[in-house]
Design an enzyme around this catalytic site. Structure first.
Site, mmCIF file in Angstrom:
data_model
loop_
_atom_site.group_PDB
_atom_site.id
_atom_site.type_symbol
_atom_site.label_atom_id
_atom_site.label_comp_id
_atom_site.label_asym_id
_atom_site.label_seq_id
_atom_site.Cartn_x
_atom_site.Cartn_y
_atom_site.Cartn_z
ATOM 1 N N ARG A 83 12.195 -1.643 10.613
ATOM 2 C CA ARG A 83 11.252 -1.232 11.613
ATOM 3 C C ARG A 83 11.134 -2.325 12.901
ATOM 4 N NH1 ARG A 83 5.919 0.411 8.225
ATOM 5 N NH2 ARG A 83 4.927 -0.518 10.164
ATOM 6 N N ARG A 115 11.995 -6.420 4.868
ATOM 7 C CA ARG A 115 11.848 -4.768 4.699
ATOM 8 C C ARG A 115 12.963 -4.006 5.259
ATOM 9 N NH1 ARG A 115 6.028 -2.075 4.992
ATOM 10 N NH2 ARG A 115 6.213 -2.569 7.247
ATOM 11 N N LYS A 140 0.896 -1.239 0.150
ATOM 12 C CA LYS A 140 -0.056 0.048 0.052
ATOM 13 C C LYS A 140 0.946 1.159 -0.090
ATOM 14 C CE LYS A 140 -1.963 -0.626 3.876
ATOM 15 N NZ LYS A 140 -1.381 -1.887 4.416
ATOM 16 N N ARG A 158 0.457 -7.965 14.055
ATOM 17 C CA ARG A 158 0.104 -6.896 13.175
ATOM 18 C C ARG A 158 -0.988 -7.815 12.236
ATOM 19 N NH1 ARG A 158 5.008 -4.923 10.591
ATOM 20 N NH2 ARG A 158 3.539 -3.294 9.479
ATOM 21 N N ARG A 212 -8.508 1.766 9.645
ATOM 22 C CA ARG A 212 -8.275 0.286 9.821
ATOM 23 C C ARG A 212 -9.352 -0.339 10.921
ATOM 24 N NH1 ARG A 212 -2.326 1.126 9.603
ATOM 25 N NH2 ARG A 212 -1.316 -0.750 9.947
HETATM 26 P P1 AMP Z 1 1.542 0.951 9.293
HETATM 27 O O1 AMP Z 1 2.960 1.881 9.260
HETATM 28 O O2 AMP Z 1 0.460 1.458 8.469
HETATM 29 O O3 AMP Z 1 2.061 -0.513 9.175
HETATM 30 O O4 AMP Z 1 1.369 1.254 10.870
HETATM 31 C C1 AMP Z 1 2.187 0.797 11.949
HETATM 32 C C2 AMP Z 1 1.468 0.605 13.110
HETATM 33 O O5 AMP Z 1 0.919 1.896 13.706
HETATM 34 C C3 AMP Z 1 0.285 -0.289 13.313
HETATM 35 O O6 AMP Z 1 0.904 -1.488 13.447
HETATM 36 C C4 AMP Z 1 -0.323 0.416 14.411
HETATM 37 O O7 AMP Z 1 -0.066 0.130 15.699
HETATM 38 C C5 AMP Z 1 -0.353 1.855 14.137
HETATM 39 N N1 AMP Z 1 -1.265 2.583 13.355
HETATM 40 C C6 AMP Z 1 -1.216 2.909 12.032
HETATM 41 N N2 AMP Z 1 -2.352 3.432 11.672
HETATM 42 C C7 AMP Z 1 -3.340 3.197 12.366
HETATM 43 C C8 AMP Z 1 -4.854 3.065 12.318
HETATM 44 N N3 AMP Z 1 -5.580 3.642 11.208
HETATM 45 N N4 AMP Z 1 -5.552 2.735 13.224
HETATM 46 C C9 AMP Z 1 -4.769 2.157 14.410
HETATM 47 N N5 AMP Z 1 -3.633 1.929 14.482
HETATM 48 C C10 AMP Z 1 -2.784 2.543 13.472
#
Ligand code: AMP
Length: 222
Positions: free
Chosen positions: A164, A131, A17, A175, A92
């Site tokens: 990360r 990654r 994404k 996740r 989400r």
């Molecule tokens: P991402 O970079 O999108 O994979 O997000 C990394 C982490 O940030 C996720 O595993 C969640 O802990 C938090 N996070 C990001 N976006 C959201 C969201 N829309 N709602 C809740 N937690 C989020």
């Protein structure tokens, strides 16, 4: 040419994404809104939001709906999203989707274009565990599929590549579980609204971009 639509990229972590959101946003001069990036920035700055989010993110859990929605609402206030934007990693949960519907309606941004990226679980694991991200410019690499020219070093600025903290194996499974239980129901939510498109996110990157562009053309973009 502005597309004047809000795009929502939906899919599990590792579905591509972020990569595709950056490409689409750059091509049409739209802001790319990644709640994950915003939260990581908040952590780096040591803000109150960052302090609240960090332990949850480190465990691979979602942060509270109210916290992310507030962040997005404030971001939309700046007005640069009115000609379209790309949401990546938001919404989400169903509650977040309902909040976003209200925000978009309130701002006159109309119905979103929702694209679900489907990728089989084994491929997701490979992508996430491979990654690495540039510590300077945020460019991402995959040691299996798209490695840097020199191991551990960014091709563009020589920055050190880091993993990360939530791409560690024990966090990845958490996740993916959060996606299954909390985010997967959104595909049904948007399908019922008639705004969902599904694409094969496991295809090579250029083919995924083509699939996204096909949808863009269908809604009137060039
Ligand atoms: P991402 O970079 O999108 O994979 O997000 C990394 C982490 O940030 C996720 O595993 C969640 O802990 C938090 N996070 C990001 N976006 C959201 C969201 N829309 N709602 C809740 N937690 C989020």
């Amino acid at each position: 040419m502005a597309l004047e639509r809000a795009f929502i990229f939906l899919g599990p972590p590792g579905a591509g994404k972020g990569t595709q959101a950056k490409i689409l946003a750059r091509r049409y001069g739209m802001p790319h809104l990644s709640t994950g990036d915003m939260l990581r920035e908040a952590i780096a700055q040591g803000t109150k939001v960052g302090l609240e989010a960090k332990p949850l993110m480190d465990r691979g859990e979602l942060v509270p709906d109210a916290l992310v929605t507030k962040m997005i609402a404030e971001r939309l206030e700046s007005g640069d999203c009115n000609n379209g934007c790309v949401f990546d990693g938001y919404p989400r949960t169903v509650n977040q989707a309902i909040d976003l519907d209200h925000l978009l309606q309130w701002r006159g941004m109309g119905k979103p274009v929702v694209i679900e990226f489907r990728v089989p679980a084994d491929k997701l694991l490979r992508r996430l565990s491979g990654r690495w991200t540039c510590s300077v410019n945020g460019e991402t690499y995959n040691i299996y599929e798209a490695p840097p020219k020199v191991e551990g070093i960014c091709d563009f600025d020589g920055g050190k590549l880091i993993q990360r903290p939530d791409d560690r194996p024990e966090v990845i499974s958490e996740r993916l579980a959060a996606y299954e239980f909390r985010t997967r129901p959104l595909t049904d939510y948007y399908w019922r609204k008639g705004v969902l498109d599904v694409i094969d996110g496991s295809a090579p990157m250029e083919d995924v971009t083509k699939a996204v562009m096909k949808i863009v053309r269908r809604i009137g973009g060039r």
